[in-house]
Structures are given as structure tokens and as C-alpha cells.
Design a protein around this motif. Structure first.
Motif, PDB file in Angstrom:
ATOM      1  N   LYS A   1      -6.524  -0.310 -10.011  1.00  0.00           N
ATOM      2  CA  LYS A   1      -5.134   0.076 -10.252  1.00  0.00           C
ATOM      3  C   LYS A   1      -4.627  -0.473 -11.595  1.00  0.00           C
ATOM      4  O   LYS A   1      -3.856   0.186 -12.288  1.00  0.00           O
ATOM      5  CB  LYS A   1      -4.226  -0.452  -9.138  1.00  0.00           C
ATOM      6  CG  LYS A   1      -4.664  -0.129  -7.717  1.00  0.00           C
ATOM      7  CD  LYS A   1      -4.462   1.315  -7.345  1.00  0.00           C
ATOM      8  CE  LYS A   1      -4.731   1.558  -5.874  1.00  0.00           C
ATOM      9  NZ  LYS A   1      -4.619   2.982  -5.505  1.00  0.00           N
TER      10      LYS A   1
ATOM     11  N   LEU B   1       1.655   6.618  -6.891  1.00  0.00           N
ATOM     12  CA  LEU B   1       0.527   7.472  -7.252  1.00  0.00           C
ATOM     13  C   LEU B   1       0.847   8.947  -7.034  1.00  0.00           C
ATOM     14  O   LEU B   1       0.487   9.790  -7.867  1.00  0.00           O
ATOM     15  CB  LEU B   1      -0.710   7.072  -6.450  1.00  0.00           C
ATOM     16  CG  LEU B   1      -1.349   5.737  -6.851  1.00  0.00           C
ATOM     17  CD1 LEU B   1      -2.428   5.340  -5.855  1.00  0.00           C
ATOM     18  CD2 LEU B   1      -1.940   5.832  -8.260  1.00  0.00           C
ATOM     19  N   LEU B   2       1.504   9.278  -5.928  1.00  0.00           N
ATOM     20  CA  LEU B   2       1.841  10.681  -5.664  1.00  0.00           C
ATOM     21  C   LEU B   2       2.741  11.244  -6.766  1.00  0.00           C
ATOM     22  O   LEU B   2       2.561  12.378  -7.216  1.00  0.00           O
ATOM     23  CB  LEU B   2       2.515  10.814  -4.297  1.00  0.00           C
ATOM     24  CG  LEU B   2       1.594  10.662  -3.080  1.00  0.00           C
ATOM     25  CD1 LEU B   2       2.414  10.591  -1.792  1.00  0.00           C
ATOM     26  CD2 LEU B   2       0.597  11.814  -2.998  1.00  0.00           C
TER      27      LEU B   2
ATOM     28  N   TYR C   1       0.599  11.740  -9.858  1.00  0.00           N
ATOM     29  CA  TYR C   1      -0.276  12.911  -9.771  1.00  0.00           C
ATOM     30  C   TYR C   1       0.438  14.164 -10.270  1.00  0.00           C
ATOM     31  O   TYR C   1      -0.154  15.017 -10.945  1.00  0.00           O
ATOM     32  CB  TYR C   1      -0.731  13.158  -8.323  1.00  0.00           C
ATOM     33  CG  TYR C   1      -1.598  12.072  -7.715  1.00  0.00           C
ATOM     34  CD1 TYR C   1      -2.325  11.192  -8.513  1.00  0.00           C
ATOM     35  CD2 TYR C   1      -1.685  11.923  -6.336  1.00  0.00           C
ATOM     36  CE1 TYR C   1      -3.105  10.198  -7.952  1.00  0.00           C
ATOM     37  CE2 TYR C   1      -2.473  10.935  -5.758  1.00  0.00           C
ATOM     38  CZ  TYR C   1      -3.179  10.073  -6.570  1.00  0.00           C
ATOM     39  OH  TYR C   1      -3.959   9.080  -6.005  1.00  0.00           O
TER      40      TYR C   1
ATOM     41  N   GLU D   1       1.199   4.164  -2.948  1.00  0.00           N
ATOM     42  CA  GLU D   1       0.960   5.593  -2.743  1.00  0.00           C
ATOM     43  C   GLU D   1       2.135   6.433  -3.220  1.00  0.00           C
ATOM     44  O   GLU D   1       1.932   7.529  -3.755  1.00  0.00           O
ATOM     45  CB  GLU D   1       0.666   5.863  -1.261  1.00  0.00           C
ATOM     46  CG  GLU D   1      -0.630   5.248  -0.768  1.00  0.00           C
ATOM     47  CD  GLU D   1      -1.811   5.576  -1.665  1.00  0.00           C
ATOM     48  OE1 GLU D   1      -2.118   6.777  -1.821  1.00  0.00           O
ATOM     49  OE2 GLU D   1      -2.423   4.636  -2.221  1.00  0.00           O
TER      50      GLU D   1
ATOM     51  N   ASN E   1      -8.302   7.114  -7.784  1.00  0.00           N
ATOM     52  CA  ASN E   1      -7.237   6.436  -7.047  1.00  0.00           C
ATOM     53  C   ASN E   1      -7.298   6.692  -5.552  1.00  0.00           C
ATOM     54  O   ASN E   1      -6.920   5.820  -4.762  1.00  0.00           O
ATOM     55  CB  ASN E   1      -5.868   6.848  -7.613  1.00  0.00           C
ATOM     56  CG  ASN E   1      -5.495   6.065  -8.859  1.00  0.00           C
ATOM     57  OD1 ASN E   1      -5.234   4.867  -8.796  1.00  0.00           O
ATOM     58  ND2 ASN E   1      -5.508   6.727  -9.999  1.00  0.00           N
ATOM     59  N   VAL E   2      -7.764   7.866  -5.148  1.00  0.00           N
ATOM     60  CA  VAL E   2      -7.937   8.115  -3.709  1.00  0.00           C
ATOM     61  C   VAL E   2      -9.015   7.193  -3.134  1.00  0.00           C
ATOM     62  O   VAL E   2      -8.844   6.604  -2.057  1.00  0.00           O
ATOM     63  CB  VAL E   2      -8.288   9.601  -3.452  1.00  0.00           C
ATOM     64  CG1 VAL E   2      -8.791   9.799  -2.032  1.00  0.00           C
ATOM     65  CG2 VAL E   2      -7.063  10.481  -3.705  1.00  0.00           C
TER      66      VAL E   2
ATOM     67  N   PHE F   1       0.833  -1.206   0.000  1.00  0.00           N
ATOM     68  CA  PHE F   1       0.000   0.000   0.000  1.00  0.00           C
ATOM     69  C   PHE F   1       0.870   1.259   0.000  1.00  0.00           C
ATOM     70  O   PHE F   1       0.610   2.203  -0.759  1.00  0.00           O
ATOM     71  CB  PHE F   1      -0.922  -0.006   1.228  1.00  0.00           C
ATOM     72  CG  PHE F   1      -1.618   1.306   1.475  1.00  0.00           C
ATOM     73  CD1 PHE F   1      -2.730   1.661   0.729  1.00  0.00           C
ATOM     74  CD2 PHE F   1      -1.146   2.182   2.441  1.00  0.00           C
ATOM     75  CE1 PHE F   1      -3.370   2.879   0.943  1.00  0.00           C
ATOM     76  CE2 PHE F   1      -1.769   3.395   2.667  1.00  0.00           C
ATOM     77  CZ  PHE F   1      -2.894   3.749   1.917  1.00  0.00           C
TER      78      PHE F   1
ATOM     79  N   SER G   1      -7.613   3.726  -2.947  1.00  0.00           N
ATOM     80  CA  SER G   1      -6.675   3.603  -1.824  1.00  0.00           C
ATOM     81  C   SER G   1      -7.416   3.454  -0.494  1.00  0.00           C
ATOM     82  O   SER G   1      -6.973   2.717   0.394  1.00  0.00           O
ATOM     83  CB  SER G   1      -5.754   4.826  -1.776  1.00  0.00           C
ATOM     84  OG  SER G   1      -4.930   4.881  -2.930  1.00  0.00           O
ATOM     85  N   TRP G   2      -8.541   4.147  -0.365  1.00  0.00           N
ATOM     86  CA  TRP G   2      -9.350   3.999   0.854  1.00  0.00           C
ATOM     87  C   TRP G   2      -9.875   2.559   0.976  1.00  0.00           C
ATOM     88  O   TRP G   2      -9.827   1.962   2.055  1.00  0.00           O
ATOM     89  CB  TRP G   2     -10.523   4.979   0.828  1.00  0.00           C
ATOM     90  CG  TRP G   2     -11.357   4.924   2.064  1.00  0.00           C
ATOM     91  CD1 TRP G   2     -11.118   5.535   3.266  1.00  0.00           C
ATOM     92  CD2 TRP G   2     -12.584   4.168   2.243  1.00  0.00           C
ATOM     93  NE1 TRP G   2     -12.106   5.226   4.167  1.00  0.00           N
ATOM     94  CE2 TRP G   2     -13.020   4.397   3.578  1.00  0.00           C
ATOM     95  CE3 TRP G   2     -13.339   3.350   1.409  1.00  0.00           C
ATOM     96  CZ2 TRP G   2     -14.179   3.813   4.079  1.00  0.00           C
ATOM     97  CZ3 TRP G   2     -14.496   2.776   1.914  1.00  0.00           C
ATOM     98  CH2 TRP G   2     -14.895   3.009   3.231  1.00  0.00           C
TER      99      TRP G   2
END
Length: 494
Positions: A219, A140-141, A144, A137, A166-167, A133, A170-171
Motif C-alpha cells: 500500500k 481504493l474503490l 479505482y 477499501e 491491491n486486490v 481495512f 487486500s486479501w
């Protein structure tokens, strides 16, 4: 020596942080980034060969023995992908030198490419679900930032959709991790496999497995890919090539790991669902690839088709089919980067994106035209190029297991891929040239050279299938025999 397996994560992060302070010195950033990528590629080759001699390697951070501590695990599957990702990133960065422009380069392009690669490599190497995870992230960051680099209206519109999806995913990932830890008391992949085997994959664990399937499908672009075509066609093409080659592969890797090591005890539900999702993805991806005339969207829908094809092998679940999928993942990372860079070059030379607005490029740029023909054949699975081997092995696995519907969809998709790319080739590459000698824009060596190297790569991967098969077979053997992975992690050291 096992400390070396953390280098594909640590090196790009450290150098990326360093480059942040040199954002105005473009030439220095280029040299340092390229040397860093060469170094990571060299380490990846060394680690991959060390695995063949010594078996699966692991690194326990802080000396904490599994399953209590954080660990990295390097097996043939993970290192094949780390190596391919490093090579593809190197060539995309070389392409960016001549295409992305100094303004973008001064907006922290190189640091965030390295951060992206660090997240991708970390996802491939981690041995526990929570660190997966975390590495997701990081990836992904970085993405972005890269997807908005340049700040055009189209980029910003597509990036909002990309970020929101994606947020939310991720949740759900965190929610699935909470349920998994609450049920089994561990997040170490090998330990999870043991716990699930001991407890039995009851309905609760199967439901948790389906939740992970949904998260990783978002994803990977499996069925839930509505965000992908627009997002992958919006940024500069050097960045789009990185996205198309690497980002979906992280989700695909997670699906392979999760459903071959942890949730493999009740395949009737999870793997049947995987097969249905892969089949629908193939169908809808094919519809998109032939529906549009924008080359960027055609390339993006070809990413969707490839995702469906790769996961057909996982859904079938035999050793041969998984071997085919692994080979096809490696092939697709190379060929898809090549496709996006070719499309970007065509747009750069003509200023047009639609296939009916471009014609006769092969007369002005013959090498570019024949490179496009090579990538078309490769993605369609025509021998001796790299796509052929993976398709044949997945087809063999489908026949052996009686999955004839998936077999038909998989090979019909190959025809659609061929048709969709031949539309570009026949309309835009062949035909009467629209560019006069006076208006002809010189084709930069820095743009065509990385494309040529990717073309050599897809040919070498096809002709050298016997050499690569040693690593691919070992990777498939580890995936289909979880005890090998578990013993390497939880077994007592000699």
C-alpha cells in the motif's frame, strides 16, 4: 464534543453522495466541493488544537466501550495527517477547476475525490484494525474510479495492474486480520497492544507482524512499489497529485501505528526488516528517478524515494527519528502535490512530457519556473524550506542509534532528488525558449494559484517549524510511548 472527530469521514461521504445527483451541474459541484473541503479543514484545525488541551480524543460508536465496539481515535499524529490531507485535497481540487476539463467533471470526479478523502481520513482516525481495512477499501474503490477517469489506453493498462495488486494485497490483509484475531481475540489497536505485551511477541505473532508489514508495504510503495510509477503517472495530473500526496501516506501511517503500538516488542526482526526494505527502496527509487526523461515518471520515482526516507525513521525507532519522519510526512504531502501539479502545468502548456522536448519555460512563465525551483529545493531538503527539518531530525536519530548505512543512503537520496529535479529545471525551465510569442499559451490563474499556495505552504512549514514542532513532538511522544495511547482508549473515564 468527541462526536466532532467523525466529521472528517462523515461530511465528505454525505456530500459525495449528494453530488452524484448533480453530475451535470459542474459549477454547483465545484462550489459545494470547495465549501465542503474548507469545512473539513476548519474542523481538523479545531480538533488538533483541542487535543493539545484535552489529550487524545475518542468516539465510541453506539456507546459500546472499547474493546468491544467500533471507535475513532484522534491524536496529534492522526490529526496532523487529516489536516494536511484536507488542505492538499482543497488545492488539488482548485487546480482541477482549470485543468481537468468539463467532460471529466461530469464523470463524477468531485464525488469520488470526496470519497477518496473520506477513506484516507477514516484510515487515519480509526482505532481498530478491521475498520482500517474497511477505510483502506473505501480509499481504493475511489482510486479505482479516478485512475481510469478519461479512459485512455495507458490509463486502462496501468489501472489493471493497480487494481490486481491491491486486490491481492487486500486479501492478504484479511488473512493477517484473521490470524491476528485468532491469536489474540481482539482487533482494537490499544487492546492488541496490551494482549501482545501480556502474551509476549512469540514467533507466531512476529510472523503475523511480518505479514502486516508486507501488506502495508504494498500500500505504501515500500520495496513492493513496481505498480506505483506507472499508476501514478497515468491519470490526469490533478488526480496524480492527489495519489502522490495521499495514497502512499495511508500505508505509511498504518506501518507507523502497527509497529509502534502492536508489534514493537521484538524490533530486532521487524524493524531490521523495515530498515532493509527502506534502504533498498531508496536505492531503487534513486535509480528510477535518474533513469527516465519522462517528467511524470521522474515525479513518481520521487514518491518512491520519499517513502523509503520516511520509513528510515520508523526503522531507527528513536523519538527523534520518528519526530523527523512525522515532520517529513507532512512536508512531503505538500511538496509532492506541488511537484505533480507543476509537472501537469508544464505538460498542459507544451503538450510534451519528456525533458529533452521542452526548453526555456522560465522566459515565458517566470512564476512557474521559480515555483519549480522552490519545490526542487524543498524536496532536496535545502533550508529554510520544509524538507530540511525532517531530514535533519531523521539524520540525528540515525547518528544516535548508530544506523550509519541508513544515514548514508538517506542523505545520498537527497542528492539524487536534487539531481533528478534539477535535470527538469535546467533542461526544461532554463535554456532557449521553444515557445514563440504567437504560440504562447496563457498560464491560467486557476492552475498557478494552487501551486503558489503550496509553495507558500512549504516555506511556512520550514520557517514555522517551531510552531509545528509542538504538534509533531506530541505525535512522536504518543508513538514512542504506547501507554499514552492505551490509557486514552482503555483507561476509565473520569
Amino acid at each position: 464534543m468527541n462526536n466532532i472527530i467523525v466529521l472528517p469521514l462523515i461530511i465528505p461521504i454525505m456530500i459525495g453522495v449528494l453530488l452524484v445527483f448533480f453530475n451535470s451541474q459542474v459549477k454547483l459541484q465545484r462550489v459545494i466541493t470547495l465549501l465542503t473541503l474548507f469545512l473539513i479543514t476548519g474542523f481538523s484545525i479545531y480538533i488538533l488544537n483541542a487535543i493539545q488541551k484535552e489529550g487524545i480524543l475518542r468516539l465510541d460508536f453506539g456507546g459500546w466501550e472499547p474493546p468491544f465496539g467500533i471507535l475513532f481515535v484522534a491524536d496529534s499524529f492522526s490529526m496532523l495527517l487529516v489536516l494536511t490531507a484536507s488542505i492538499v485535497t482543497t488545492l488539488c481540487v482548485m487546480y482541477a477547476f482549470s485543468s481537468i476539463g468539463e467532460r471529466h467533471e461530469k464523470m463524477y470526479f468531485y464525488p469520488f475525490v470526496l470519497f477518496l478523502l473520506a477513506g484516507v481520513n477514516g484510515s487515519f482516525l480509526t482505532g481498530d484494525m478491521f475498520n482500517l481495512f474497511v477505510c483502506f477499501e473505501v480509499t481504493l474503490l475511489a482510486s479505482y474510479v479516478l485512475i481510469t477517469l478519461g479512459g485512455t489506453k495507458r490509463q486502462l493498462r496501468e489501472s489493471i495492474k493497480y487494481v490486481v495488486i491491491n486486490v491481492v494485497a487486500s486479501w492478504f490483509f484479511l488473512l493477517a486480520l484473521a490470524y491476528l484475531y485468532g491469536s489474540l481475540g481482539t482487533l482494537n489497536m490499544a487492546h492488541l497492544s496490551e494482549r501482545v505485551a501480556e502474551a509476549g511477541q512469540d514467533p507466531l505473532l512476529t510472523t503475523i507482524g511480518i505479514l502486516f508489514l508486507v501488506v502495508f508495504s504494498v500500500k505504501a510503495g515500500l520495496l513492493l512499489f513496481f505498480w506505483l510509477p506507472g499508476s501514478y503517472s497515468a491519470p490526469p495530473m490533478a488526480i496524480a497529485a492527489l495519489f502522490g500526496a495521499l495514497l502512499t501516506k495511508v500505508g505509511i501511517y498504518a506501518l507507523f501505528r502497527t509497529f509502534t503500538i502492536i508489534f514493537y516488542h521484538d524490533p530486532f526482526i521487524t524493524h531490521t526488516l523495515l530498515g532493509i526494505m527502506a534502504g533498498i527502496t531508496l536505492i531503487v527509487g534513486c535509480m528510477g528517478a535518474i533513469a527516465y526523461k519522462d517528467m511524470r515518471l521522474i515525479a513518481s520515482y520521487n514518491v518512491v524515494i520519499a517513502v523509503g526516507f520516511m520509513l528510515v525513521g520508523l526503522a531507527i525507532g528513536t523519538t527523534v527519528a520518528i519526530e523527523g519522519s512525522i515532520y517529513y510526512i507532512v512536508h512531503d504531502m505538500i511538496a509532492k502535490a506541488m511537484l505533480f501539479l507543476l509537472v501537469g502545468t508544464m505538460i498542459s502548456l507544451t503538450g510534451k512530457t519528456r525533458i529533452n522536448e521542452i526548453s526555456g519555460l522560465i522566459k515565458n512563465y517566470p512564476l512557474l519556473g521559480w515555483m519549480f525551483f522552490i519545490v526542487t529545493c524543498s524536496l532536496a531538503g535545502i533550508p529554510p524550506l520544509s524538507g530540511f527539518v525532517g531530514k535533519i531530525l531523521v539524520g540525528q536519530g540515525a547518528i544516535e542509534s548508530g544506523a550509519y548505512i541508513l544515514l548514508a543512503l538517506a542523505f545520498l537520496s537527497s542528492i539524487v532528488v536534487l539531481y533528478s529535479l534539477l535535470r527538469i529545471f535546467l533542461n526544461s525551465i532554463f535554456g532557449e525558449t521553444i515557445i514563440s510569442l504567437e504560440d504562447e499559451t496563457p498560464l491560467k490563474f486557476g492552475m498557478i494559484f494552487p501551486i503558489f499556495l503550496l509553495g507558500v505552504g512549504t516555506l511556512a512549514l520550514g520557517l514555522g517549524a517551531e510552531v509545528v514542532s509542538v504538534y509533531v513532538s506530541d505525535a512522536a511522544n504518543t508513538l514512542t510511548n504506547p501507554s499514552i495511547y492505551i490509557d486514552a482508549i482503555l483507561g476509565k473515564e473520569e
